[in-house]
Structure formats: structure tokens, C-alpha cells
Scaffold this motif. Structure first.
Motif, short mmCIF file in Angstrom:
data_model
loop_
_atom_site.label_atom_id
_atom_site.label_comp_id
_atom_site.label_asym_id
_atom_site.label_seq_id
_atom_site.Cartn_x
_atom_site.Cartn_y
_atom_site.Cartn_z
N GLU A 1 0.83 -1.21 0.00
CA GLU A 1 0.00 0.00 0.00
C GLU A 1 0.87 1.26 0.00
N GLU A 2 1.89 1.26 0.82
CA GLU A 2 2.80 2.41 0.89
C GLU A 2 3.52 2.60 -0.44
N LYS A 3 3.97 1.49 -1.02
CA LYS A 3 4.68 1.56 -2.31
C LYS A 3 3.75 2.08 -3.40
N ALA A 4 2.50 1.62 -3.40
CA ALA A 4 1.53 2.08 -4.41
C ALA A 4 1.24 3.57 -4.23
N ALA A 5 1.11 4.01 -2.99
CA ALA A 5 0.85 5.43 -2.72
C ALA A 5 2.02 6.30 -3.17
N VAL A 6 3.23 5.82 -2.89
CA VAL A 6 4.42 6.57 -3.29
C VAL A 6 4.52 6.60 -4.81
N GLU A 7 4.25 5.48 -5.46
CA GLU A 7 4.32 5.42 -6.92
C GLU A 7 3.34 6.40 -7.55
N GLU A 8 2.15 6.47 -7.00
CA GLU A 8 1.14 7.41 -7.49
C GLU A 8 1.60 8.86 -7.29
N ALA A 9 2.19 9.11 -6.13
CA ALA A 9 2.69 10.47 -5.84
C ALA A 9 3.82 10.83 -6.80
N VAL A 10 4.68 9.86 -7.12
CA VAL A 10 5.80 10.11 -8.03
C VAL A 10 5.28 10.44 -9.43
N GLU A 11 4.28 9.70 -9.89
CA GLU A 11 3.73 9.96 -11.22
C GLU A 11 3.11 11.35 -11.29
N GLY A 12 2.38 11.73 -10.26
CA GLY A 12 1.80 13.07 -10.22
C GLY A 12 2.88 14.13 -10.17
N PHE A 13 3.91 13.87 -9.40
CA PHE A 13 5.03 14.81 -9.28
C PHE A 13 5.72 14.99 -10.62
N GLU A 14 6.00 13.89 -11.31
CA GLU A 14 6.71 13.97 -12.59
C GLU A 14 5.91 14.76 -13.62
N ALA A 15 4.59 14.57 -13.63
CA ALA A 15 3.75 15.33 -14.55
C ALA A 15 3.79 16.82 -14.22
N GLU A 16 3.73 17.13 -12.94
CA GLU A 16 3.78 18.53 -12.50
C GLU A 16 5.13 19.16 -12.82
N LYS A 17 6.19 18.42 -12.60
CA LYS A 17 7.54 18.92 -12.87
C LYS A 17 7.72 19.18 -14.37
N LYS A 18 7.23 18.26 -15.20
CA LYS A 18 7.34 18.43 -16.65
C LYS A 18 6.56 19.66 -17.10
N ALA A 19 5.36 19.85 -16.58
CA ALA A 19 4.55 21.01 -16.93
C ALA A 19 5.25 22.31 -16.51
N ASN A 20 5.88 22.28 -15.35
CA ASN A 20 6.61 23.46 -14.87
C ASN A 20 7.79 23.78 -15.77
N GLU A 21 8.53 22.75 -16.17
CA GLU A 21 9.68 22.97 -17.06
C GLU A 21 9.24 23.52 -18.40
N GLU A 22 8.12 23.00 -18.93
CA GLU A 22 7.59 23.50 -20.20
C GLU A 22 7.14 24.95 -20.07
N GLU A 23 6.52 25.28 -18.95
CA GLU A 23 6.08 26.65 -18.71
C GLU A 23 7.27 27.61 -18.67
N ILE A 24 8.32 27.21 -17.97
CA ILE A 24 9.51 28.06 -17.88
C ILE A 24 10.13 28.26 -19.27
N THR A 25 10.24 27.19 -20.03
CA THR A 25 10.82 27.27 -21.37
C THR A 25 9.99 28.20 -22.26
N GLU A 26 8.67 28.05 -22.20
CA GLU A 26 7.78 28.88 -23.02
C GLU A 26 7.86 30.36 -22.61
N LEU A 27 7.88 30.60 -21.31
CA LEU A 27 7.99 31.99 -20.83
C LEU A 27 9.31 32.62 -21.24
N GLU A 28 10.40 31.87 -21.15
CA GLU A 28 11.70 32.41 -21.55
C GLU A 28 11.72 32.74 -23.04
N LYS A 29 11.12 31.88 -23.86
CA LYS A 29 11.06 32.13 -25.30
C LYS A 29 10.21 33.36 -25.58
#
Length: 110
Positions: free
Chosen positions: A47-75
Motif C-alpha cells: 500500500e505504501e509503495k503504491a501510494a508513493v508510486e502514485e505520488a511520483v507519477e503526479g510529481f513527474e507530470a507537474e515537474k514536466k509542466a513546470n519545465e515547459e512553462e519556464i521554457t515557453e515563458l523564456e522564449k
């Protein structure tokens, strides 16, 4: 200053604020990443591993969106800065003095 230049300056200021905010969020994401690394190591049950895995997936999506936003704003900022420079070059007054017009008057003879 021309209205176009004023508008561009306003857009640039708004994009800079948005970029600053996105970079602050990136700092927060880095902290969360460290917390998730710790959670990964501490997870023991399925259960703990599944919860962490779900949190990691959400985190990675959020991090990717943030990186794309920064790149777009800089351009966008770069484009706006170039556009403003072009606008300001178009407003420059020539440095050469134009000669005053010569007024020819006729002299009356009596």
C-alpha cells in the motif's frame, strides 16, 4: 514613448513576473522531490509503495509542466524583448541635423 512600446513593456513585465513565479514553483518541486526520494526508501508495504508510486507519477507530470512553462515563458520574453528593441530602433530620431529650409524673399526696388 509610443503606445506599442508601452504595451510591449507591460507584457514583458507580466511575463517576467510569471517566470519568477514558475521558478519559485520549481524550487518547491525540488524540495518535494527530496521528500519523495525519502518516501520511496521508507515505503515497505504494498500500500505504501503504491501510494508513493502514485505520488511520483503526479510529481513527474507537474515537474514536466513546470519545465515547459519556464521554457515557453523564456522564449516569449526573448521574442518580446526583440520586438521592443525593434520598436525602439524605429522610434529613434536621426542624429544628423536637417538643414533649415531656405526662404527666398524678393526684394522690391523703387
Amino acid at each position: 514613448m509610443a503606445l506599442r512600446a508601452l504595451m510591449l513593456n507591460k507584457q514583458i513585465n507580466e511575463k517576467r513576473k510569471a517566470l519568477e513565479s514558475a521558478k519559485e514553483k520549481r524550487t518547491e518541486l525540488e524540495k518535494r522531490e527530496a521528500e519523495l526520494e525519502k518516501a520511496i526508501e521508507e515505503a515497505e508495504t504494498d500500500e505504501e509503495k503504491a501510494a508513493v508510486e502514485e505520488a511520483v507519477e503526479g510529481f513527474e507530470a507537474e515537474k514536466k509542466a513546470n519545465e515547459e512553462e519556464i521554457t515557453e515563458l523564456e522564449k516569449t520574453l526573448s521574442d518580446l524583448d526583440n520586438e521592443l528593441a525593434e520598436e525602439e530602433r524605429g522610434q529613434e530620431v536621426p542624429t544628423e541635423e536637417t538643414p533649415a529650409p531656405v526662404v527666398v524673399t524678393e526684394e522690391r526696388t523703387r
